[in-house]
Motif scaffolding. Structure first.
Motif, mmCIF file in Angstrom:
data_model
loop_
_atom_site.group_PDB
_atom_site.id
_atom_site.type_symbol
_atom_site.label_atom_id
_atom_site.label_comp_id
_atom_site.label_asym_id
_atom_site.label_seq_id
_atom_site.Cartn_x
_atom_site.Cartn_y
_atom_site.Cartn_z
ATOM 1 N N ALA A 656 62.920 21.753 -26.661
ATOM 2 C CA ALA A 656 64.277 21.685 -26.245
ATOM 3 C C ALA A 656 64.797 22.978 -26.669
ATOM 4 O O ALA A 656 64.652 23.595 -28.024
ATOM 5 C CB ALA A 656 65.252 20.770 -26.902
ATOM 6 N N ILE A 657 65.421 24.086 -25.949
ATOM 7 C CA ILE A 657 65.835 25.331 -26.548
ATOM 8 C C ILE A 657 67.561 25.517 -25.929
ATOM 9 O O ILE A 657 67.854 24.764 -25.321
ATOM 10 C CB ILE A 657 65.162 26.436 -25.677
ATOM 11 N N ALA A 658 68.003 26.369 -26.734
ATOM 12 C CA ALA A 658 69.298 26.871 -26.659
ATOM 13 C C ALA A 658 69.313 28.243 -26.033
ATOM 14 O O ALA A 658 68.403 29.114 -26.645
ATOM 15 C CB ALA A 658 70.170 26.808 -27.457
ATOM 16 N N VAL A 659 69.860 28.790 -24.850
ATOM 17 C CA VAL A 659 69.844 30.253 -24.448
ATOM 18 C C VAL A 659 71.264 30.909 -24.926
ATOM 19 O O VAL A 659 72.124 30.365 -25.017
ATOM 20 C CB VAL A 659 69.583 30.150 -22.914
ATOM 21 N N VAL A 660 70.970 32.270 -24.849
ATOM 22 C CA VAL A 660 71.916 33.140 -25.168
ATOM 23 C C VAL A 660 72.908 32.886 -23.971
ATOM 24 O O VAL A 660 72.826 32.603 -22.930
ATOM 25 C CB VAL A 660 71.540 34.536 -25.341
ATOM 26 N N PRO A 661 74.413 33.314 -24.361
ATOM 27 C CA PRO A 661 75.494 33.032 -23.334
ATOM 28 C C PRO A 661 75.259 33.605 -21.920
ATOM 29 O O PRO A 661 75.560 33.205 -20.856
ATOM 30 C CB PRO A 661 76.730 33.423 -23.939
ATOM 31 N N ASP A 662 74.586 35.069 -21.854
ATOM 32 C CA ASP A 662 74.356 35.710 -20.836
ATOM 33 C C ASP A 662 73.108 35.486 -19.969
ATOM 34 O O ASP A 662 72.798 36.177 -19.195
ATOM 35 C CB ASP A 662 74.794 37.343 -21.015
ATOM 36 N N ALA A 663 72.177 34.486 -20.365
ATOM 37 C CA ALA A 663 70.902 34.428 -19.880
ATOM 38 C C ALA A 663 70.920 33.295 -18.736
ATOM 39 O O ALA A 663 71.955 32.175 -19.037
ATOM 40 C CB ALA A 663 70.057 33.909 -20.977
ATOM 41 N N ASP A 664 70.184 33.242 -17.889
ATOM 42 C CA ASP A 664 70.076 32.515 -16.780
ATOM 43 C C ASP A 664 69.291 31.199 -17.457
ATOM 44 O O ASP A 664 67.878 31.396 -17.616
ATOM 45 C CB ASP A 664 69.515 32.948 -15.530
ATOM 46 N N PRO A 665 69.940 30.179 -17.554
ATOM 47 C CA PRO A 665 69.151 28.940 -17.984
ATOM 48 C C PRO A 665 67.892 28.510 -17.366
ATOM 49 O O PRO A 665 66.772 28.321 -17.730
ATOM 50 C CB PRO A 665 70.020 27.834 -18.050
ATOM 51 N N ALA A 666 68.033 28.717 -15.782
ATOM 52 C CA ALA A 666 66.782 28.404 -15.174
ATOM 53 C C ALA A 666 65.613 29.395 -15.206
ATOM 54 O O ALA A 666 64.385 28.858 -15.368
ATOM 55 C CB ALA A 666 67.185 28.082 -13.746
ATOM 56 N N GLU A 749 63.440 21.425 -22.036
ATOM 57 C CA GLU A 749 64.770 21.109 -21.784
ATOM 58 C C GLU A 749 65.866 22.299 -22.282
ATOM 59 O O GLU A 749 65.628 22.686 -23.435
ATOM 60 C CB GLU A 749 65.234 19.823 -22.500
ATOM 61 N N VAL A 750 66.858 22.590 -21.601
ATOM 62 C CA VAL A 750 67.861 23.541 -21.964
ATOM 63 C C VAL A 750 68.820 22.777 -22.440
ATOM 64 O O VAL A 750 69.709 22.108 -21.989
ATOM 65 C CB VAL A 750 68.196 24.510 -20.700
ATOM 66 N N LEU A 751 69.446 23.068 -23.732
ATOM 67 C CA LEU A 751 70.562 22.459 -24.464
ATOM 68 C C LEU A 751 71.826 22.967 -23.903
ATOM 69 O O LEU A 751 71.920 23.925 -23.769
ATOM 70 C CB LEU A 751 70.408 22.537 -25.844
ATOM 71 N N PRO A 752 72.772 22.110 -23.690
ATOM 72 C CA PRO A 752 74.005 22.603 -23.364
ATOM 73 C C PRO A 752 74.881 23.144 -24.730
ATOM 74 O O PRO A 752 74.569 22.892 -25.614
ATOM 75 C CB PRO A 752 74.619 21.058 -22.806
ATOM 76 N N GLY A 753 75.934 23.977 -24.106
ATOM 77 C CA GLY A 753 76.676 24.495 -25.198
ATOM 78 C C GLY A 753 76.151 26.031 -25.412
ATOM 79 O O GLY A 753 76.777 26.603 -26.119
ATOM 80 N N GLY A 754 74.934 26.492 -24.828
ATOM 81 C CA GLY A 754 74.573 27.940 -25.146
ATOM 82 C C GLY A 754 74.323 28.124 -26.675
ATOM 83 O O GLY A 754 73.866 27.282 -27.210
#
Length: 756
Positions: A656-666, A749-754
């Protein structure tokens, strides 16, 4: 500082005595009587005389002595080797003439010195079709079923420019095919000659195993050539296919005889073409074959010119066995007089009747006018019955004579012919042995003295067939003009009404080698004799016990030992098995795969890993058999060798990862999946990218670092790794010594909330 001063360059025994006397006062002060009457000085003089004699003999070691010493080790100098090129031939519109083999061509840059022109000789006949390559693609295995809408990769631009691309796709399986589309229909009976420039062999850009020692058949993969009838693909019979590429694993020429015509037709959305394809029928390659330029109407050629002789025919001479015809290839024997005129001529017969030569011109003698005979053979001279006869073979060009294909015959009146065996030297020849030495550089032919080698009898004619190279250092390219030579040679082959044909250089000459001298042979000997030590040195320098832990390109540059003594020797020999491509090899001592966990004395197990299938490489039965046969011939007595494939430990990751705000989650999620697959790959994984090491455990902390290093990942919220049928989660996955990891099924899994 040495006590003894250096010896003068020009050694004489008085100088050596003076050198020996100089340190006496400092070494032995009590020795005061240094006259010649002193026994010690007399002893020094005797030693100096012996040293002077030894130095004289050591300075007289000749090239011949060095070659004889190397021959005692089993290594003799190799003769010169001709370069090979590939030409394309084009005939005038409407002509379907057969272009014969043996044509003489000249390649030269405009304005270049004629003496620097490159002489070429075509090796095979070809009937030009006049067609060109218009479409090249790869059927990945499903294009036929989908009407070439999917499963199709177009490589036309790559093939036309010579850019290397995958011949059957990145992970070929039975059904994958190389598809070729020509710009015109092929009539029934057409003979199509294709040259496929395959290579480089390995994914790291290095050459593969010893290709010369491999046979013409691939150890596992089998291909078939097919033609498209307009509705279905029809396989060509084996008798109609002459394929020298060994299932697309080495460069070579493919000759297809088409009993039925190939019409212009479309394949799904592809434009109308005359379609041919090379399909993988069964088996599997070790790595995915790659291909460069594809040449249509290809003619293999050699950078060489045959020696051509022009002889006068004495009056009244009538040939026996038939009348010579220009262009005829026949056995021939002849004798000449002291002026070089032919006095007897015989054609035909078996292999003992004379050399196989091509007649270029024949004019029978008429009345008082002598005749004329031109042929691809030369008369070196006439024997006179004296010992140590020497002859200069009259060849043109100035390049070396190719001694491997040269033939020397002694023709006596009658004429009867006896073949002379060419040997490196006459030291081991008996008094009646028909032996001679041909120097490739000077073209000098040397016979024996009656004790070592027989002496040519008085009146015998020395007939020689050979070829010589042109200018070996001339650089030519595809744009270099190629022209037909003028003269009786091409005239005899093409006839009185020669067709309009033009040649161009498709693949520049390569592969030439000069005749070896003692230094070259010694370097080859050193490479063989010190192979074991260099393999051991690489292991010591790399601080490891296996070549599998070192850089693959550097390992393949190591010489191959003749005998497998250490585990490193077994690994290096397995990597170089002829006709195969083993990407990784790991040897284990005292291991029998039939007795897992038991210590098996005298047994060595070699685990080999090819390049295919891409995600989970497994050796084919043919690959295992080929490697085992090579190791079995090089193992030490009493050692049992087993060759197997690797065991795999599947590792699956759930993260499960969190992505930076300007990154494309997919996109970030896909990048994480690719990073996990790459890190856990058996060939490209691990911390160094050389493949996961045998027996190395998988740690959760490493996977956390891999995921966290992916651009766009802010942090890893959770990560678990599982293996085995029970899919139990753990922080460390143990890997057996003879196993590597393979990438399993991952979920990200991409965690919500950035970013948090």
């Amino acid at each position: 500082m040495p006590l003894v001063p250096p010896v003068p360059d020009r050694h004489r025994w008085p100088d050596l005595v003076e050198v020996a006397r100089t340190p006496i006062p400092s070494v032995s002060p009590e020795w005061t009587d240094q006259n010649v009457s002193d026994p010690g000085i007399a002893l020094l003089e005797a030693i100096a005389w012996q040293a002077d004699a030894d130095l004289y003999r050591a300075g007289r070691v000749t090239e011949r002595h060095r070659l004889k010493l190397l021959a005692l080790l089993g290594f003799r100098p190799r003769g010169p080797r001709a370069a090979h090129a590939v030409l394309t031939v084009r005939a005038a519109a409407g002509q379907t003439t057969l272009v014969p083999a043996g044509l003489g061509l000249t390649a030269a840059r405009p304005g270049a010195d004629p003496a620097q022109a490159l002489g070429l000789t075509t090796l095979t006949p070809v009937r030009p079709t006049g067609r060109s390559l218009a479409t090249v693609g790869v059927d990945l295995g499903s294009a036929t079923a989908t009407g070439y809408t999917t499963g199709w990769a177009d490589h036309t631009a790559d093939a036309l420019t010579g850019t290397v691309h995958e011949a059957l796709g990145p992970d070929p399986a039975p059904g994958a095919a190389l598809v070729l589309g020509l710009d015109g229909a092929l009539v029934a009976g057409a003979e199509l000659s294709l040259h496929l420039a395959l290579g480089p062999a390995g994914p790291d850009g290095s050459d593969g195993s010893d290709d010369e020692a491999a046979g013409p058949v691939h150890h596992d993969a089998a291909i078939v050539w097919e033609a498209y009838s307009g509705t279905v693909w029809q396989p060509l019979p084996d008798a109609a296919v002459a394929d020298a590429t060994r299932a697309l694993t080495r460069a070579g020429t493919v000759r297809l005889t088409l009993a039925q015509g190939v019409p212009m037709a479309g394949l799904g959305p592809l434009p109308p073409r005359a379609w041919l394809r090379c399909r993988l029928d069964r088996g599997r390659h070790d790595i995915a074959p790659v291909i460069g330029r594809i040449t249509v109407d290809a003619v293999p050629a050699e950078v060489s010119r045959p020696a051509v002789g022009l002889l006068a025919v004495a009056r009244g001479v009538a040939p026996t066995g038939g009348t010579p015809q220009p262009g005829q290839v026949t056995r021939l024997a002849l004798t000449t007089d002291e002026h070089g005129a032919v006095t007897a001529l015989r054609l035909g017969g078996d292999e003992h009747a004379g050399p196989l030569v091509r007649i270029l011109e024949w004019k029978a003698p008429q009345g008082a006018d002598p005749g004329r005979l031109s042929l691809e053979a030369v008369v070196a001279g006439r024997g006179d019955g004296t010992p140590e006869q020497r002859f200069r073979v009259p060849v043109e060009g100035g390049g070396p004579v190719f001694t491997d294909t040269a033939e020397v015959w002694l023709c006596a009146p009658g004429p009867t012919a006896h073949r002379v065996t060419l040997v490196p030297d006459l030291d081991a020849s008996g008094r009646t042995d028909p032996h001679a030495v041909l120097d490739p550089g000077t073209a000098e032919l040397s016979f024996g003295d009656g004790r070592n080698g027989a002496v040519p009898e008085n009146g015998t004619t020395v007939l020689v067939t050979c070829a010589t190279s042109g200018a070996p250092g001339l650089a030519v390219g595809p744009a270099t003009p190629v022209t037909l030579d003028a003269g009786v040679r091409n005239g005899a082959l093409l006839g009185a009404d020669p067709p309009e044909i033009a040649f161009s250089l498709a693949v520049p000459p390569s592969g030439a080698a000069a005749a070896e001298d003692s230094a070259a042979v010694a370097a080859r000997v050193e490479n063989v004799l010190w192979a074991h030590d260099r393999v051991r040195g690489a292991l010591v320098e790399g601080r490891t016990t296996s070549l599998d832990d070192l850089d693959r390109t550097a390992v393949r540059r190591l010489p191959v030992p003749e005998r497998a003594v250490t585990l490193g020797d077994f690994e290096r020999i397995a990597l170089a098995a002829p006709g195969t491509w083993v990407t990784r090899a790991r040897a284990f001592a005292e291991t029998d795969p039939r007795l897992p966990g038991c210590k098996a004395a005298g047994c060595v197990t070699v685990v080999v890993v090819p390049g295919l299938p891409a995600s989970r490489p497994e050796p084919t039965p043919g690959l295992l058999r080929s490697v085992r046969e090579v190791l079995d011939t090089r193992r030490t007595l009493g050692t049992r060798v087993f060759v197997t494939g690797p065991r795999y430990v599947d590792v699956s990751v759930a993260a499960a990862i969190a992505v930076v705000p300007d990154a494309d989650p997919a996109a970030t999620r896909q990048a994480v999946l690719r990073a996990l697959d790459r890190f856990l790959h058996p060939l490209a994984g691990g911390t160094e990218g050389h493949g996961w090491r045998f027996g190395r455990d998988v740690h959760r902390a490493e996977l956390l670092g891999v995921v966290d290093a992916v651009p766009g990942v802010a942090h890893v919220g959770a990560l678990t790794m599982t293996t085995g049928p029970d899919r139990s989660s753990c922080v460390r996955i143990p890997v057996p010594p003879d196993a590597v990891v393979a990438s399993g099924t991952h979920t990200v899994e991409v965690l919500p909330g950035g970013e948090r």
